[in-house]
Motif scaffolding. Structure first.
Motif, PDB file in Angstrom:
ATOM      1  N   GLY A  84       1.843 -12.280  -5.921  1.00  0.00           N
ATOM      2  CA  GLY A  84       3.073 -12.518  -6.669  1.00  0.00           C
ATOM      3  C   GLY A  84       4.090 -11.406  -6.510  1.00  0.00           C
ATOM      4  O   GLY A  84       5.307 -11.643  -6.567  1.00  0.00           O
ATOM      5  N   ALA A  85       3.600 -10.187  -6.301  1.00  0.00           N
ATOM      6  CA  ALA A  85       4.503  -9.033  -6.212  1.00  0.00           C
ATOM      7  C   ALA A  85       5.069  -8.825  -4.819  1.00  0.00           C
ATOM      8  O   ALA A  85       6.080  -8.133  -4.665  1.00  0.00           O
ATOM      9  N   ARG A  86       4.446  -9.415  -3.806  1.00  0.00           N
ATOM     10  CA  ARG A  86       4.842  -9.102  -2.435  1.00  0.00           C
ATOM     11  C   ARG A  86       6.327  -9.347  -2.138  1.00  0.00           C
ATOM     12  O   ARG A  86       6.970  -8.517  -1.488  1.00  0.00           O
ATOM     13  N   PRO A  87       6.942 -10.461  -2.589  1.00  0.00           N
ATOM     14  CA  PRO A  87       8.378 -10.623  -2.324  1.00  0.00           C
ATOM     15  C   PRO A  87       9.225  -9.488  -2.903  1.00  0.00           C
ATOM     16  O   PRO A  87      10.224  -9.076  -2.301  1.00  0.00           O
ATOM     17  N   HIS A  88       8.825  -8.978  -4.059  1.00  0.00           N
ATOM     18  CA  HIS A  88       9.552  -7.859  -4.663  1.00  0.00           C
ATOM     19  C   HIS A  88       9.384  -6.598  -3.825  1.00  0.00           C
ATOM     20  O   HIS A  88      10.332  -5.821  -3.648  1.00  0.00           O
ATOM     21  N   LEU A  89       8.176  -6.384  -3.306  1.00  0.00           N
ATOM     22  CA  LEU A  89       7.933  -5.220  -2.457  1.00  0.00           C
ATOM     23  C   LEU A  89       8.734  -5.320  -1.161  1.00  0.00           C
ATOM     24  O   LEU A  89       9.277  -4.315  -0.675  1.00  0.00           O
ATOM     25  N   GLY A  94      12.942  -3.355   2.183  1.00  0.00           N
ATOM     26  CA  GLY A  94      14.114  -3.678   2.970  1.00  0.00           C
ATOM     27  C   GLY A  94      15.334  -2.877   2.558  1.00  0.00           C
ATOM     28  O   GLY A  94      16.110  -2.420   3.413  1.00  0.00           O
ATOM     29  N   GLU A  95      15.507  -2.666   1.260  1.00  0.00           N
ATOM     30  CA  GLU A  95      16.688  -1.954   0.777  1.00  0.00           C
ATOM     31  C   GLU A  95      16.561  -0.442   0.954  1.00  0.00           C
ATOM     32  O   GLU A  95      17.551   0.234   1.249  1.00  0.00           O
ATOM     33  N   LEU A  96      15.354   0.093   0.779  1.00  0.00           N
ATOM     34  CA  LEU A  96      15.168   1.540   0.890  1.00  0.00           C
ATOM     35  C   LEU A  96      14.739   1.980   2.282  1.00  0.00           C
ATOM     36  O   LEU A  96      14.867   3.156   2.636  1.00  0.00           O
ATOM     37  N   GLY A  97      14.188   1.062   3.061  1.00  0.00           N
ATOM     38  CA  GLY A  97      13.783   1.395   4.420  1.00  0.00           C
ATOM     39  C   GLY A  97      12.447   2.091   4.537  1.00  0.00           C
ATOM     40  O   GLY A  97      12.072   2.534   5.626  1.00  0.00           O
ATOM     41  N   GLU A  98      11.707   2.203   3.438  1.00  0.00           N
ATOM     42  CA  GLU A  98      10.400   2.862   3.462  1.00  0.00           C
ATOM     43  C   GLU A  98       9.331   1.926   2.898  1.00  0.00           C
ATOM     44  O   GLU A  98       9.638   0.910   2.273  1.00  0.00           O
ATOM     45  N   THR A  99       8.080   2.284   3.110  1.00  0.00           N
ATOM     46  CA  THR A  99       6.963   1.439   2.697  1.00  0.00           C
ATOM     47  C   THR A  99       6.835   1.382   1.178  1.00  0.00           C
ATOM     48  O   THR A  99       6.865   2.409   0.497  1.00  0.00           O
ATOM     49  N   ALA A 100       6.695   0.171   0.658  1.00  0.00           N
ATOM     50  CA  ALA A 100       6.533  -0.041  -0.786  1.00  0.00           C
ATOM     51  C   ALA A 100       5.110  -0.479  -1.073  1.00  0.00           C
ATOM     52  O   ALA A 100       4.535  -1.288  -0.330  1.00  0.00           O
ATOM     53  N   ASP A 108     -11.912   4.126 -12.322  1.00  0.00           N
ATOM     54  CA  ASP A 108     -11.544   5.547 -12.273  1.00  0.00           C
ATOM     55  C   ASP A 108     -10.701   5.940 -11.062  1.00  0.00           C
ATOM     56  O   ASP A 108     -10.399   7.126 -10.890  1.00  0.00           O
ATOM     57  N   MET A 109     -10.340   4.986 -10.222  1.00  0.00           N
ATOM     58  CA  MET A 109      -9.519   5.278  -9.060  1.00  0.00           C
ATOM     59  C   MET A 109      -8.338   4.314  -9.013  1.00  0.00           C
ATOM     60  O   MET A 109      -8.296   3.335  -9.772  1.00  0.00           O
ATOM     61  N   ALA A 110      -7.375   4.611  -8.143  1.00  0.00           N
ATOM     62  CA  ALA A 110      -6.258   3.696  -7.934  1.00  0.00           C
ATOM     63  C   ALA A 110      -6.553   2.856  -6.706  1.00  0.00           C
ATOM     64  O   ALA A 110      -7.013   3.369  -5.687  1.00  0.00           O
ATOM     65  N   VAL A 111      -6.315   1.555  -6.810  1.00  0.00           N
ATOM     66  CA  VAL A 111      -6.550   0.658  -5.681  1.00  0.00           C
ATOM     67  C   VAL A 111      -5.234  -0.028  -5.331  1.00  0.00           C
ATOM     68  O   VAL A 111      -4.506  -0.495  -6.201  1.00  0.00           O
ATOM     69  N   TYR A 112      -4.909  -0.048  -4.029  1.00  0.00           N
ATOM     70  CA  TYR A 112      -3.690  -0.701  -3.566  1.00  0.00           C
ATOM     71  C   TYR A 112      -3.909  -2.205  -3.502  1.00  0.00           C
ATOM     72  O   TYR A 112      -4.870  -2.677  -2.879  1.00  0.00           O
ATOM     73  N   VAL A 113      -3.017  -2.966  -4.144  1.00  0.00           N
ATOM     74  CA  VAL A 113      -3.187  -4.422  -4.193  1.00  0.00           C
ATOM     75  C   VAL A 113      -2.117  -5.164  -3.396  1.00  0.00           C
ATOM     76  O   VAL A 113      -2.255  -6.367  -3.156  1.00  0.00           O
ATOM     77  N   ALA A 114      -1.052  -4.485  -2.997  1.00  0.00           N
ATOM     78  CA  ALA A 114      -0.017  -5.134  -2.187  1.00  0.00           C
ATOM     79  C   ALA A 114       0.816  -4.073  -1.496  1.00  0.00           C
ATOM     80  O   ALA A 114       0.951  -2.946  -1.988  1.00  0.00           O
ATOM     81  N   GLN A 115       1.400  -4.471  -0.352  1.00  0.00           N
ATOM     82  CA  GLN A 115       2.238  -3.528   0.399  1.00  0.00           C
ATOM     83  C   GLN A 115       3.274  -4.281   1.220  1.00  0.00           C
ATOM     84  O   GLN A 115       3.023  -5.406   1.675  1.00  0.00           O
ATOM     85  N   ALA A 116       4.442  -3.659   1.373  1.00  0.00           N
ATOM     86  CA  ALA A 116       5.458  -4.129   2.323  1.00  0.00           C
ATOM     87  C   ALA A 116       5.826  -2.933   3.182  1.00  0.00           C
ATOM     88  O   ALA A 116       6.207  -1.879   2.670  1.00  0.00           O
ATOM     89  N   ALA A 117       5.692  -3.083   4.492  1.00  0.00           N
ATOM     90  CA  ALA A 117       5.830  -1.948   5.400  1.00  0.00           C
ATOM     91  C   ALA A 117       7.292  -1.610   5.685  1.00  0.00           C
ATOM     92  O   ALA A 117       8.176  -2.469   5.661  1.00  0.00           O
ATOM     93  N   SER A 118       7.502  -0.340   5.982  1.00  0.00           N
ATOM     94  CA  SER A 118       8.811   0.151   6.409  1.00  0.00           C
ATOM     95  C   SER A 118       9.175  -0.445   7.764  1.00  0.00           C
ATOM     96  O   SER A 118       8.322  -0.798   8.570  1.00  0.00           O
ATOM     97  N   ARG A 119      10.485  -0.518   8.017  1.00  0.00           N
ATOM     98  CA  ARG A 119      10.941  -1.011   9.328  1.00  0.00           C
ATOM     99  C   ARG A 119      10.889   0.077  10.394  1.00  0.00           C
ATOM    100  O   ARG A 119      11.046  -0.202  11.576  1.00  0.00           O
ATOM    101  N   HIS A 120      10.681   1.341   9.991  1.00  0.00           N
ATOM    102  CA  HIS A 120      10.655   2.445  10.944  1.00  0.00           C
ATOM    103  C   HIS A 120       9.335   2.466  11.707  1.00  0.00           C
ATOM    104  O   HIS A 120       8.286   2.078  11.185  1.00  0.00           O
ATOM    105  N   GLY A 218       7.064   7.691   2.438  1.00  0.00           N
ATOM    106  CA  GLY A 218       7.395   7.846   3.843  1.00  0.00           C
ATOM    107  C   GLY A 218       7.397   9.309   4.234  1.00  0.00           C
ATOM    108  O   GLY A 218       7.057  10.191   3.424  1.00  0.00           O
ATOM    109  N   PRO A 219       7.800   9.612   5.462  1.00  0.00           N
ATOM    110  CA  PRO A 219       7.839  11.004   5.920  1.00  0.00           C
ATOM    111  C   PRO A 219       8.785  11.839   5.056  1.00  0.00           C
ATOM    112  O   PRO A 219       9.859  11.363   4.656  1.00  0.00           O
TER     113      PRO A 219
END
Length: 249
Positions: A84-89, A94-100, A108-120, A218-219
């Protein structure tokens, strides 16, 4: 027995699971009683049912922990949240140009559940499903900041504070001070704490069912302080959109 528009026994079971989570997932019956204000016989009966169904587990010390059946539910919920979150990511990336990224706390840990990659071509890539320590990541620090200090101490007591880089926070006192800063300003910065040369800005997703964080990374040569001035308000805006979608789901 109905309680308002709900069912009292179901409400009570959910309350017990949430209390166990809030207390660090390892509790005694008297601690549950103090937090829930339910009679001990009622708590014992409900906990016995949860243990039989695998949603709680009794330790040799007679304390109770969250059970393994919850893992499957959590993983499924995480996948649904990510979808559900992927379109928002994608909009954010797209607007910031970095990975969301979207991440939530889990065991007890953080787990990544969605990602949208940077265009760089030079960009951050974190595999969905990857688990990271909370004390040395932007998303991890944000999810911790949504918990009481007592719970943070318990988490660190269980998993420790192994540094990922020489920039990682390695003392509990320093981490708790960082929590105060995050709560006050509403966002976290990971400045090479997880990976040298990488910066990350992260914010909480308000009113999520479990502590959840939205980030952009990002870098360090691109993710500067000036970048953060633009990114943080946008992160908060997208986090509110994701929260609204959760509420309407």
């Amino acid at each position: 027995m109905a309680n308002g528009s709900g069912v009292q026994s179901v409400d009570r079971v959910i309350d017990l699971l949430e209390i166990m989570t809030d207390l660090g997932g390892d509790v005694a019956l008297n601690e549950i009683a103090a937090a829930s204000q339910l009679p001990l016989p009622t708590i014992h009966r409900l906990m016995r049912t949860l243990v039989m169904r695998g949603y709680a587990r009794q330790l040799p010390s007679r304390r109770y922990t969250l059970g393994p059946r919850l893992i499957r539910l959590g993983e499924s919920a995480g996948r649904q949240l990510g979808a559900g979150a992927r379109p928002h990511l994608e909009r954010l990336a797209g607007e910031l140009g970095e990975t969301a990224n979207l991440a939530m706390i889990d065991r007890d840990m953080a787990v990544y559940v969605a990602q949208a990659a940077s265009r760089h071509s030079m960009r951050m890539f974190t595999e969905v499903g990857r688990r990271v320590y909370c004390h040395c990541t932007g998303v991890g620090k944000v999810v911790l900041s949504q918990l009481p200090d007592k719970t943070i101490r318990e988490i660190i007591g269980r998993v420790g504070m192994q540094p990922a880089t020489d920039q990682s926070i390695t003392s509990l006192d320093a981490l708790l001070k960082e929590m105060e800063r995050i709560r006050e300003r509403g966002y976290a910065v990971d400045d090479g704490e997880q990976e040298i040369g990488v910066r990350c800005y992260a914010v909480p997703v308000p009113d999520a069912p479990t502590p959840t964080a939205l980030s952009v990374s990002g870098p360090a040569i691109r993710v500067t302080d000036d970048f953060g001035e633009t990114a943080v308000p946008m992160l908060h805006s997208v986090a509110r959109d994701i929260a609204q979608e959760l509420l309407s789901a």
